[in-house]
Enzyme design. Structure first.
Site, PDB file in Angstrom:
ATOM      1  N   VAL A   1      -9.608   0.749  -5.719  1.00  0.00           N
ATOM      2  CA  VAL A   1     -10.608  -0.158  -5.086  1.00  0.00           C
ATOM      3  C   VAL A   1      -9.993  -1.468  -4.604  1.00  0.00           C
ATOM      4  O   VAL A   1     -10.336  -2.072  -3.590  1.00  0.00           O
ATOM      5  CB  VAL A   1     -11.862  -0.573  -5.872  1.00  0.00           C
ATOM      6  CG1 VAL A   1     -12.734  -1.246  -5.209  1.00  0.00           C
ATOM      7  CG2 VAL A   1     -12.282   0.727  -6.486  1.00  0.00           C
ATOM      8  N   PHE A   2      -9.184  -2.006  -5.418  1.00  0.00           N
ATOM      9  CA  PHE A   2      -8.670  -3.140  -5.062  1.00  0.00           C
ATOM     10  C   PHE A   2      -9.734  -4.439  -5.042  1.00  0.00           C
ATOM     11  O   PHE A   2      -9.706  -5.169  -3.988  1.00  0.00           O
ATOM     12  CB  PHE A   2      -7.613  -3.436  -3.985  1.00  0.00           C
ATOM     13  CG  PHE A   2      -6.351  -4.102  -4.288  1.00  0.00           C
ATOM     14  CD1 PHE A   2      -5.550  -3.594  -5.031  1.00  0.00           C
ATOM     15  CD2 PHE A   2      -5.877  -5.315  -3.641  1.00  0.00           C
ATOM     16  CE1 PHE A   2      -4.308  -4.203  -5.574  1.00  0.00           C
ATOM     17  CE2 PHE A   2      -4.837  -5.919  -3.821  1.00  0.00           C
ATOM     18  CZ  PHE A   2      -3.773  -5.387  -4.651  1.00  0.00           C
TER      19      PHE A   2
ATOM     20  N   CYS B   1      -2.539  -4.494  -8.504  1.00  0.00           N
ATOM     21  CA  CYS B   1      -1.983  -3.193  -8.471  1.00  0.00           C
ATOM     22  C   CYS B   1      -2.153  -2.498  -9.693  1.00  0.00           C
ATOM     23  O   CYS B   1      -2.528  -1.118  -9.841  1.00  0.00           O
ATOM     24  CB  CYS B   1      -0.674  -2.973  -7.785  1.00  0.00           C
ATOM     25  SG  CYS B   1       0.643  -3.888  -8.897  1.00  0.00           S
TER      26      CYS B   1
ATOM     27  N   GLU C   1       7.035  -0.574  -4.740  1.00  0.00           N
ATOM     28  CA  GLU C   1       5.798  -0.553  -5.937  1.00  0.00           C
ATOM     29  C   GLU C   1       4.515  -0.757  -5.135  1.00  0.00           C
ATOM     30  O   GLU C   1       4.310  -1.428  -4.301  1.00  0.00           O
ATOM     31  CB  GLU C   1       6.089  -2.116  -6.676  1.00  0.00           C
ATOM     32  CG  GLU C   1       5.343  -2.370  -7.792  1.00  0.00           C
ATOM     33  CD  GLU C   1       4.086  -2.549  -7.660  1.00  0.00           C
ATOM     34  OE1 GLU C   1       2.823  -1.471  -7.738  1.00  0.00           O
ATOM     35  OE2 GLU C   1       3.650  -3.612  -7.517  1.00  0.00           O
ATOM     36  N   LEU C   2       3.877   0.368  -5.263  1.00  0.00           N
ATOM     37  CA  LEU C   2       2.896   0.751  -4.478  1.00  0.00           C
ATOM     38  C   LEU C   2       1.504   0.605  -5.234  1.00  0.00           C
ATOM     39  O   LEU C   2       1.122  -0.350  -6.081  1.00  0.00           O
ATOM     40  CB  LEU C   2       2.914   2.092  -3.852  1.00  0.00           C
ATOM     41  CG  LEU C   2       4.385   2.376  -3.109  1.00  0.00           C
ATOM     42  CD1 LEU C   2       4.479   3.866  -2.449  1.00  0.00           C
ATOM     43  CD2 LEU C   2       4.582   1.360  -2.094  1.00  0.00           C
ATOM     44  N   GLY C   3       0.367   1.321  -4.867  1.00  0.00           N
ATOM     45  CA  GLY C   3      -0.899   1.443  -5.572  1.00  0.00           C
ATOM     46  C   GLY C   3      -1.000   1.852  -6.969  1.00  0.00           C
ATOM     47  O   GLY C   3      -0.074   2.334  -7.384  1.00  0.00           O
TER      48      GLY C   3
ATOM     49  N   SER D   1       0.835  -1.129   0.184  1.00  0.00           N
ATOM     50  CA  SER D   1      -0.166  -0.067  -0.030  1.00  0.00           C
ATOM     51  C   SER D   1       0.821   1.245   0.105  1.00  0.00           C
ATOM     52  O   SER D   1       2.064   1.157   0.286  1.00  0.00           O
ATOM     53  CB  SER D   1      -1.084   0.007   1.231  1.00  0.00           C
ATOM     54  OG  SER D   1      -0.017   0.254   2.311  1.00  0.00           O
TER      55      SER D   1
END
Length: 485
Positions: free
Chosen positions: A381-382, A286, A252-254, A231
């Site tokens: 949203v995921f 992601c 490596e995030l959202g 996140s």
């Protein structure tokens, strides 16, 4: 024989051997059924400190080996993923809430990552430099030492292996903390694969646990690189903590990726791209399509086809049934998805398909007439939720696509490649796919984003060398010169 046969690994951590961790062991849960699958060992901060010391000691000997010997271990690991594919697929499907096809993708990609890493071990790692003095001058890449890998639940095997494999191949040791919800397929399977492949003891440490374990890993003095996938909030905290010791981070995030659909496309094919990019693995990716930006001339037609595709997708137990989507990973993520959809409808979005769930099984959902104020459009949203919005022309498409804090992936559908390239050139994004959806991954390609989607890259030979080694300047003289002092 099975890779996880017996109980040697159950309830234990791995430090070159399976041992009890100081943390309390817990059950690995199958999201589709709620069943207990196994006992998972848990580390604490003392385990992390001890692992860091052992990894540092083991790494020196590993880095001193001929590169070809490291390559052999990675090649064996690739072969073992192929050999144990059925068992690994079962674990991935059950523990991560995926389908068998999703499990197969993880196995095949993990084997490919090991093969790429095996080749990486022996690539050129330096170059000669011109020098004004009578000496050999060169720059070369040397291992960083110990790499901490913190991986997520959604694609636990791939997203661990994409850092573990190249880090080991380049002469480093690894401390691995998988997400607690997927610690078997994101950690135990990897430890067993490398144990069987002949990786020397002490080079790979499996340390399941919560945030305190990840934090302790960052503070290990020998750790010089942290590779994190997760996140935005956690990434910011990790980046701030690592900065205090000048530890490199690969974050490596959202994402909230856009799929830009122009009016010259085949609508059926475009909606297929949109559905695949948005709903695969219940949207828990992601780089999933989060925002469908569709030219106003085909907007209603695209919505109709996308809605029909969403309604036709089957949802269920992806291990025992032939379904398109499995469950959301847990109740917390389900509640997040449901809340965003409910608030989006209250804010004026139109429900075209879905919007319901049975336990953790959430129906693929299509929301129309979204705006910048629609919660599910504005936020990641995921979950399997498609937000669709129209645009009038190229300028508006670029403006809408770029209007996000994220910059992970971008899809552009158009028969006019000049138009498509114009969008690609003007929308900041780490990855762009013309005439394809946003969910793409190759073992030999760099992966990462811009903005709140993270920093740095992993993947591909050049990027992995940059990510997991350091530059050293080296000079050589035949004899020491005479100086005036």
């Amino acid at each position: 024989m099975r890779l996880l046969e017996g109980s040697t690994w159950q309830g234990r951590i791995f430090t070159g051997r399976w041992q009890n961790g100081a943390g309390t062991s817990y059950s690995a849960i199958e999201p589709a059924t709620g069943q207990d699958l196994a006992r998972v060992g848990q580390a604490d901060t003392a385990d992390v400190a001890a692992a860091g010391l052992r990894a540092q000691q083991a790494q020196r000997a590993w880095a001193a080996l001929p590169a070809a010997e490291r390559a052999v271990v990675l090649s064996r690991a690739a072969a073992l993923f192929d050999e144990y594919a059925d068992e690994v697929i079962e674990w991935v499907a059950r523990e991560s809430g995926g389908t068998r096809d999703k499990g197969r993708t993880e196995v095949e990609m993990s084997a490919a990552l090991c093969r790429e890493a095996a080749a990486l071990a022996t690539v050129s790692y330096g170059e000669l430099l011109h020098s004004p003095l009578p000496r050999i001058s060169m720059q070369r890449r040397t291992p960083v030492g110990v790499v901490a890998v913190i991986s997520p639940f959604n694609f636990p095997l791939i997203l661990s292996m994409r850092s573990v494999a190249p880090a080991l191949a380049l002469g480093n040791a690894v401390l691995l903390k998988p997400d607690p919800r997927t610690a078997v397929c994101g950690g135990v399977l990897i430890a067993r694969i490398f144990e069987e492949a002949g990786l020397p003891a002490g080079l790979l440490h499996l340390l399941p646990g919560g945030a305190e374990v990840g934090s302790a890993m960052i503070d290990v003095p020998a750790v010089r690189v942290v590779s994190f996938t997760g996140s935005v909030a956690a990434g910011r905290a990790i980046g701030a903590q690592a900065a205090a010791s000048f530890t490199q981070t690969h974050l490596e995030l959202g994402g909230n990726s856009a799929l830009v659909v122009f009016d010259d496309v085949d609508i059926e094919a475009a909606a297929s791209c949109g559905a695949t990019g948005n709903f695969t693995h219940a949207g828990q990716i992601c780089m999933a399509v989060g925002r469908h930006l569709v030219h106003e001339a085909i907007y209603e037609d695209y919505l109709a086809v996308l809605g029909k595709k969403a309604d036709a997708l089957s949802v269920g137990d992806g291990f025992r049934e032939d379904v398109a989507l499995g469950p959301i990973i847990d109740q917390r993520q389900l509640d997040h998805t449901r809340d965003l959809v409910e608030r989006s409808l209250a804010a004026g979005a139109r429900l075209v398909a879905g919007g319901t769930h049975d336990g953790l099984f959430y129906r693929p959902t299509v929301l129309a007439d979204c705006t910048a104020d629609t919660p599910a459009y504005r936020e990641e949203v995921f979950g399997p939720v498609a937000c669709v919005r129209s645009f009038a022309d190229l300028e508006e498409a670029v403006t809408l696509a770029a209007d996000t804090e994220y910059g992970l992936a971008l899809g552009i559908l158009s028969n006019d490649l000049v138009t498509a390239m114009s969008v690609a050139d003007r929308v900041p994004s780490g990855m762009v796919h013309i005439n394809d959806q946003t969910y793409n991954y190759d073992a030999n390609a760099p992966f990462g984003g811009t903005g709140s989607s993270g920093s740095s890259r992993v993947g591909g030979q050049r990027v992995n060398i940059d990510s997991f080694t350091e530059t050293q300047w080296l000079t050589i003289r035949t004899t020491a010169p005479e100086y005036p002092f």
